[in-house]
Design a protein around this motif. Structure first.
Motif, PDB file in Angstrom:
ATOM      1  N   SER A 239       0.521  -1.343  -0.009  1.00  0.00           N
ATOM      2  CA  SER A 239      -0.225  -0.105  -0.163  1.00  0.00           C
ATOM      3  C   SER A 239       0.990   1.176  -0.127  1.00  0.00           C
ATOM      4  O   SER A 239       0.135   2.123  -0.077  1.00  0.00           O
ATOM      5  N   ARG A 240       1.817   0.667   0.026  1.00  0.00           N
ATOM      6  CA  ARG A 240       3.416   2.616   0.431  1.00  0.00           C
ATOM      7  C   ARG A 240       3.916   2.362  -1.254  1.00  0.00           C
ATOM      8  O   ARG A 240       4.600   3.074  -1.204  1.00  0.00           O
ATOM      9  N   HIS A 241       3.977   1.195  -2.317  1.00  0.00           N
ATOM     10  CA  HIS A 241       4.906   1.608  -3.673  1.00  0.00           C
ATOM     11  C   HIS A 241       3.659   1.839  -4.896  1.00  0.00           C
ATOM     12  O   HIS A 241       2.815   1.331  -4.396  1.00  0.00           O
ATOM     13  N   PHE A 245       5.460   7.868  -9.837  1.00  0.00           N
ATOM     14  CA  PHE A 245       4.997   8.781  -8.375  1.00  0.00           C
ATOM     15  C   PHE A 245       5.788  10.429  -9.313  1.00  0.00           C
ATOM     16  O   PHE A 245       6.832  10.870  -9.725  1.00  0.00           O
ATOM     17  N   ILE A 403       3.057   7.296   9.450  1.00  0.00           N
ATOM     18  CA  ILE A 403       3.212   7.420   8.121  1.00  0.00           C
ATOM     19  C   ILE A 403       4.849   6.705   8.172  1.00  0.00           C
ATOM     20  O   ILE A 403       5.365   6.322   6.896  1.00  0.00           O
ATOM     21  N   GLU A 455       2.854  11.792  -3.047  1.00  0.00           N
ATOM     22  CA  GLU A 455       2.229  10.812  -2.391  1.00  0.00           C
ATOM     23  C   GLU A 455       1.656  10.958  -1.186  1.00  0.00           C
ATOM     24  O   GLU A 455       1.066  10.422  -0.836  1.00  0.00           O
ATOM     25  N   ARG A 456       3.523  10.353  -0.932  1.00  0.00           N
ATOM     26  CA  ARG A 456       3.540  10.086   0.238  1.00  0.00           C
ATOM     27  C   ARG A 456       2.886  11.190   0.752  1.00  0.00           C
ATOM     28  O   ARG A 456       2.428  11.369   2.471  1.00  0.00           O
ATOM     29  N   LEU A 459      -0.453  11.222   1.443  1.00  0.00           N
ATOM     30  CA  LEU A 459      -1.470   9.924   1.951  1.00  0.00           C
ATOM     31  C   LEU A 459      -1.639  11.036   3.985  1.00  0.00           C
ATOM     32  O   LEU A 459      -2.219  10.678   4.362  1.00  0.00           O
ATOM     33  N   ASN A 466      -3.939   3.762   1.286  1.00  0.00           N
ATOM     34  CA  ASN A 466      -2.891   3.463   0.366  1.00  0.00           C
ATOM     35  C   ASN A 466      -3.020   3.712  -0.885  1.00  0.00           C
ATOM     36  O   ASN A 466      -3.770   5.349  -0.850  1.00  0.00           O
ATOM     37  N   ILE A 467      -1.463   4.355  -1.142  1.00  0.00           N
ATOM     38  CA  ILE A 467      -1.222   5.532  -2.036  1.00  0.00           C
ATOM     39  C   ILE A 467      -1.502   5.204  -3.504  1.00  0.00           C
ATOM     40  O   ILE A 467      -1.382   6.362  -4.107  1.00  0.00           O
ATOM     41  N   ARG A 468      -2.242   4.284  -3.632  1.00  0.00           N
ATOM     42  CA  ARG A 468      -3.285   4.043  -5.057  1.00  0.00           C
ATOM     43  C   ARG A 468      -4.166   4.915  -4.694  1.00  0.00           C
ATOM     44  O   ARG A 468      -4.862   5.322  -6.240  1.00  0.00           O
TER      45      ARG A 468
END
Length: 482
Positions: A239-241, A245, A403, A455-456, A459, A466-468
């Protein structure tokens, strides 16, 4: 209906009762009886809908039938005080035009709760939901705030290449760029692919970072920042990749580690303050949404603070600064380490810290954001300046609640021989980075920089997990849809 369109955000904040307006948007819901129809319309300018009141006697039956969830409408009407609850004003419709129908049998966003997994499968429509409307309006606000911050500080925005012949991280997980016919690859005498026949006449990839080129800019323009797409071909489904990005990477000449930490802390506080000051409606919605999500988590995984509380927590605290060595001692002697509760136990100096360790330092030990610095050279990149102890480098990471690491940076190695030696040690060939090394020959100077994964940041400011779900069209292993 020749009147100019008014956005719903403008109508709700500055509309004049008794005045006629034209609005356009998509139907969220419709309720009707034989005397009246209530239409909730949203145009994406705000999370709020406007209630439109239509008289069935003045609207054809065919038009009313076509007004279903998802349909696009143009409506002219008079703004009046609302008689019902939930809104202060509403629009009394004079005329309604259906611009585009949405077949209720097939339109997938009917007014009910949808899972985020399902919405990822229909990313072409998910921005029409409250959640994703809020997320992507906030993404715009944060991008604007990034440029505003650096512009006010006198930084130059530098566009670094997306196609590159170098691997800035030394990680090797890069996407190849080629025009070669994969069915008829040209070969050298040794049987290897002959990249001399390729478009750039050498092996090229999509960039993992604009940093190296950013340093060249800083050593001429003083202070620059890049804000662009970066790519990692890491086969990771967490959920972090993401495979694609966006990164914000400032580089500053004549700045050492302390100044680098100062700028990163100032920037993060500026961005979060901007969100709190300018994204109230979306933040309040996302805060309530995150609180609902927390109820479904096991007690041990729940955030102690709500979304808006977490944002204020960043503004209300000076960031705690301590060395990696001090952090290791704290973690080694911590309860979760002694009781073997960490998934990755801390046993000795040199361990690569995991998210669970970073969050322990922030959320349990210091109860404030943390900046760690002076990491072991062995676990950091070749371009970071080595300290006099010859064991550590002038690296720094900023850790946030919920995070873990949000910013990573360092003072860069400005000494020619030391940099050349570090690059060679990890098998980076001098001919591939001759231009980077050469800046250390001609007017070299101490300089520093860091990277913030956009994106971090998203979040953190949206409370999504979820980064998506914080990038419009996510790219990850097995998925390049939309």
């Amino acid at each position: 209906m020749a009147q100019q369109r008014t956005k719903i955000k403008e109508l709700l904040s500055n509309g004049t009762e008794g005045k006629t307006y034209t609005i356009k948007g998509w139907v969220r819901t419709k309720r009707e009886n034989k005397n009246v129809a209530f239409i909730a319309l949203n145009d994406g300018s705000t999370i709020k809908n406007i209630q439109v009141v239509a008289d069935p006697a003045k609207t054809s039956e065919e038009v009313l039938r076509k007004i279903t969830t998802g349909a696009a409408l143009a409506i002219e009407g008079t703004l009046v005080a609302s008689q019902g609850q939930g809104q202060s004003v509403e629009l009394q419709a004079h005329s309604i035009q259906v611009l585009g129908e949405a077949d209720p049998e097939k339109y997938p966003l009917q007014p009910k709760k949808h899972s985020l997994e399902f919405l990822r499968e229909i990313a072409h429509l998910r921005m029409r939901t409250n959640t994703f409307g809020a997320v992507f309006r906030m993404r715009h606000a944060m991008a604007y705030a990034v440029h505003k911050f650096f512009h006010e500080k006198g930084f130059v925005n530098l566009h670094t290449p997306i196609i590159t012949g170098s691997d800035a991280e030394g990680a090797g997980e890069m996407f190849r760029v080629t025009t070669l016919d994969l069915d008829k690859l040209p070969r050298t005498e040794e049987g290897k692919v002959n990249f001399k026949e390729d478009f750039f006449e050498k092996e090229t990839n999509l960039t993992v970072s604009g940093q190296l080129e950013g340093e060249l800019g800083a050593l001429a323009l003083g202070e620059i920042y890049t804000f662009g797409p970066t790519f990692r071909a890491e086969n990771s489904n967490t959920s972090r990749h993401l495979a694609e990005f966006w990164m914000i990477e400032p580089e500053m000449a004549f700045v050492e580690l302390e100044g680098n930490m100062d700028l990163a802390e100032e920037m993060l506080k500026y961005l979060i303050r901007y969100a709190l000051d300018n994204c109230t409606d979306d933040l309040e919605f996302l805060d309530a949404r995150a609180a609902e999500e927390e109820k479904n988590k096991p007690q041990v995984e729940r955030n102690e603070l709500g979304l808006i509380e977490r944002l204020r927590f960043i503004l209300d605290n000076d960031f705690e600064r301590l060395s990696y060595t001090e952090a290791i001692e704290i973690l080694k002697n911590s309860k979760p380490n002694k009781k073997k509760k960490f998934n990755y136990l801390i046993e000795e100096w040199g361990a690569d810290l995991q998210s669970e360790h970073e969050r322990y330092l922030v959320e349990k030990h210091f109860k404030k954001p943390v900046i760690l610095f002076d990491y072991p050279a062995a676990i950091k990149a070749f371009y970071m300046r080595r300290n006099e102890d010859n064991k550590t480098v002038r690296a720094m990471d900023i850790l946030f609640p919920g995070i873990g690491e949000i910013v990573g940076g360092s003072q860069r190695e400005e000494r020619y021989e030391e940099l050349k030696e570090r690059a060679a040690a990890i098998d980076i060939h001098e001919e591939d980075l001759w231009w980077y090394l050469e800046t250390r020959k001609f007017g070299t100077a101490p300089h520093s920089g860091f990277g913030l994964g956009f994106e971090r940041l998203m979040l953190f400011v949206t409370g999504m997990t979820n980064i998506r779900d914080v990038i419009p069209f996510p790219r990850f292993p097995g998925n390049a849809e939309f």
